[in-house]
Scaffold this motif. Sequence first.
Motif, PDB file in Angstrom:
ATOM      1  N   GLU A   1     -18.544  45.429  34.885  1.00 47.81           N
ATOM      2  CA  GLU A   1     -18.657  44.120  34.235  1.00 47.81           C
ATOM      3  C   GLU A   1     -18.367  44.279  32.750  1.00 47.81           C
ATOM      4  OE1 GLU A   1     -18.761  40.342  34.198  1.00 47.81           O
ATOM      5  OE2 GLU A   1     -19.672  41.128  36.018  1.00 47.81           O
ATOM      6  N   LEU A   2     -17.914  43.199  32.130  1.00 46.46           N
ATOM      7  CA  LEU A   2     -17.674  43.143  30.691  1.00 46.46           C
ATOM      8  C   LEU A   2     -18.363  41.925  30.117  1.00 46.46           C
ATOM      9  CD1 LEU A   2     -13.819  43.770  30.782  1.00 46.46           C
ATOM     10  CD2 LEU A   2     -15.551  45.411  30.047  1.00 46.46           C
TER      11      LEU A   2
ATOM     12  N   LEU B   1     -20.283  43.079  20.026  1.00 44.89           N
ATOM     13  CA  LEU B   1     -18.926  42.540  20.179  1.00 44.89           C
ATOM     14  C   LEU B   1     -18.468  42.561  21.626  1.00 44.89           C
ATOM     15  CD1 LEU B   1     -16.721  43.970  17.303  1.00 44.89           C
ATOM     16  CD2 LEU B   1     -17.306  41.593  17.750  1.00 44.89           C
ATOM     17  N   ALA B   2     -18.750  43.681  22.279  1.00 42.99           N
ATOM     18  CA  ALA B   2     -18.389  43.832  23.683  1.00 42.99           C
ATOM     19  C   ALA B   2     -19.362  44.814  24.315  1.00 42.99           C
ATOM     20  CB  ALA B   2     -16.962  44.348  23.832  1.00 42.99           C
ATOM     21  N   SER B   3     -19.649  44.588  25.568  1.00 41.68           N
ATOM     22  CA  SER B   3     -20.435  45.541  26.352  1.00 41.68           C
ATOM     23  C   SER B   3     -19.662  45.834  27.621  1.00 41.68           C
ATOM     24  CB  SER B   3     -21.812  44.985  26.691  1.00 41.68           C
ATOM     25  OG  SER B   3     -22.592  44.883  25.527  1.00 41.68           O
ATOM     26  N   VAL B   4     -19.577  47.126  27.929  1.00 38.49           N
ATOM     27  CA  VAL B   4     -18.846  47.595  29.096  1.00 38.49           C
ATOM     28  C   VAL B   4     -19.862  48.274  30.003  1.00 38.49           C
ATOM     29  CG1 VAL B   4     -16.899  48.981  29.892  1.00 38.49           C
ATOM     30  CG2 VAL B   4     -16.868  48.020  27.575  1.00 38.49           C
TER      31      VAL B   4
ATOM     32  N   SER C   1     -29.384  58.181  36.480  1.00 35.45           N
ATOM     33  CA  SER C   1     -29.187  56.765  36.812  1.00 35.45           C
ATOM     34  C   SER C   1     -27.848  56.512  37.500  1.00 35.45           C
ATOM     35  CB  SER C   1     -29.283  55.906  35.551  1.00 35.45           C
ATOM     36  OG  SER C   1     -28.138  56.055  34.744  1.00 35.45           O
ATOM     37  N   GLY C   2     -26.821  57.286  37.135  1.00 38.34           N
ATOM     38  CA  GLY C   2     -25.498  57.070  37.706  1.00 38.34           C
ATOM     39  C   GLY C   2     -24.780  55.865  37.124  1.00 38.34           C
ATOM     40  N   LYS C   3     -25.386  55.226  36.121  1.00 42.63           N
ATOM     41  CA  LYS C   3     -24.783  54.064  35.471  1.00 42.63           C
ATOM     42  C   LYS C   3     -25.043  54.149  33.972  1.00 42.63           C
ATOM     43  CE  LYS C   3     -25.368  50.899  39.329  1.00 42.63           C
ATOM     44  NZ  LYS C   3     -26.041  49.703  39.834  1.00 42.63           N
ATOM     45  N   PHE C   4     -24.179  53.488  33.211  1.00 45.73           N
ATOM     46  CA  PHE C   4     -24.374  53.403  31.762  1.00 45.73           C
ATOM     47  C   PHE C   4     -23.610  52.201  31.239  1.00 45.73           C
ATOM     48  CE2 PHE C   4     -20.594  56.019  32.311  1.00 45.73           C
ATOM     49  CZ  PHE C   4     -19.717  55.534  31.357  1.00 45.73           C
ATOM     50  N   ALA C   5     -23.947  51.829  30.021  1.00 40.69           N
ATOM     51  CA  ALA C   5     -23.211  50.769  29.341  1.00 40.69           C
ATOM     52  C   ALA C   5     -22.832  51.258  27.957  1.00 40.69           C
ATOM     53  CB  ALA C   5     -24.051  49.501  29.236  1.00 40.69           C
ATOM     54  N   VAL C   6     -21.732  50.730  27.461  1.00 47.74           N
ATOM     55  CA  VAL C   6     -21.300  50.989  26.097  1.00 47.74           C
ATOM     56  C   VAL C   6     -21.239  49.637  25.398  1.00 47.74           C
ATOM     57  CG1 VAL C   6     -19.454  51.867  24.621  1.00 47.74           C
ATOM     58  CG2 VAL C   6     -19.949  52.996  26.807  1.00 47.74           C
ATOM     59  N   SER C   7     -22.037  49.484  24.337  1.00 46.02           N
ATOM     60  CA  SER C   7     -22.028  48.252  23.547  1.00 46.02           C
ATOM     61  C   SER C   7     -21.338  48.541  22.221  1.00 46.02           C
ATOM     62  CB  SER C   7     -23.459  47.768  23.295  1.00 46.02           C
ATOM     63  OG  SER C   7     -24.096  47.416  24.507  1.00 46.02           O
ATOM     64  N   ILE C   8     -20.275  47.807  21.929  1.00 46.17           N
ATOM     65  CA  ILE C   8     -19.509  47.964  20.694  1.00 46.17           C
ATOM     66  C   ILE C   8     -20.151  47.055  19.646  1.00 46.17           C
ATOM     67  CG2 ILE C   8     -17.244  47.708  19.624  1.00 46.17           C
ATOM     68  CD1 ILE C   8     -16.083  48.064  22.532  1.00 46.17           C
ATOM     69  N   LEU C   9     -20.594  47.658  18.546  1.00 47.83           N
ATOM     70  CA  LEU C   9     -21.403  46.927  17.574  1.00 47.83           C
ATOM     71  C   LEU C   9     -20.596  46.081  16.594  1.00 47.83           C
ATOM     72  CD1 LEU C   9     -24.143  49.556  16.647  1.00 47.83           C
ATOM     73  CD2 LEU C   9     -24.147  47.833  18.477  1.00 47.83           C
ATOM     74  N   LYS C  10     -21.214  44.977  16.179  1.00 44.15           N
ATOM     75  CA  LYS C  10     -20.685  44.120  15.121  1.00 44.15           C
ATOM     76  C   LYS C  10     -21.054  44.734  13.773  1.00 44.15           C
ATOM     77  CE  LYS C  10     -21.137  39.697  17.495  1.00 44.15           C
ATOM     78  NZ  LYS C  10     -21.846  38.401  17.510  1.00 44.15           N
ATOM     79  N   ASP C  11     -20.341  44.310  12.719  1.00 43.43           N
ATOM     80  CA  ASP C  11     -20.591  44.866  11.396  1.00 43.43           C
ATOM     81  C   ASP C  11     -22.015  44.624  10.901  1.00 43.43           C
ATOM     82  OD1 ASP C  11     -20.196  42.146  10.858  1.00 43.43           O
ATOM     83  OD2 ASP C  11     -18.583  42.477   9.422  1.00 43.43           O
ATOM     84  N   GLU C  12     -22.662  43.573  11.369  1.00 37.92           N
ATOM     85  CA  GLU C  12     -24.043  43.323  10.923  1.00 37.92           C
ATOM     86  C   GLU C  12     -25.085  44.088  11.756  1.00 37.92           C
ATOM     87  OE1 GLU C  12     -23.149  39.497  13.417  1.00 37.92           O
ATOM     88  OE2 GLU C  12     -22.062  40.624  11.901  1.00 37.92           O
TER      89      GLU C  12
END
Length: 154
Positions: free
Chosen positions: A132-133, A107-110, A63-74
Amino acid sequence: MKNRTFRDAMGKFATGVTIVTTKVNDQTHGMTANAFMSVSLDPQLITISIDNNAKMLDYIKESGKFAVSILKDEQKEVSMHFAGQKDNPDVVSFDEVYGIPIIQDSLASVICEVDKSVEAGDHTLFIGEVLELKLTDGSPLAFFSGKYGSYQVV
């Protein structure tokens, strides 16, 4: 030094929990990861580390692309689903940014485009240029010594 000892030592570093996602041929792919870090502010770069035997490696290369999603405690159940600890796709909801899936309400997606990749031992490091963030409020899901926890301000 034994691999288990090394792994246990690295587990003493408390981290957040992320889900790395990408999309190939209209199929969403994701995996739980805590090997993630920021690299540079100018340009904005991050790094993820993917096991060379993981299916995600080929998906990101394609794909040449990816995202990192930082999870919330729930969002522990989301992490467990993508780690293969529980098969529960009903706990996962996605949004999309630039055609890349992100975990809804994290919490955040990069969102990144692969800048370069580097093989390092039995893993490949992907350096991603941030496109994008997306940010929300909440408390992070934590991981320490092989166990989930929550972050407490002291």
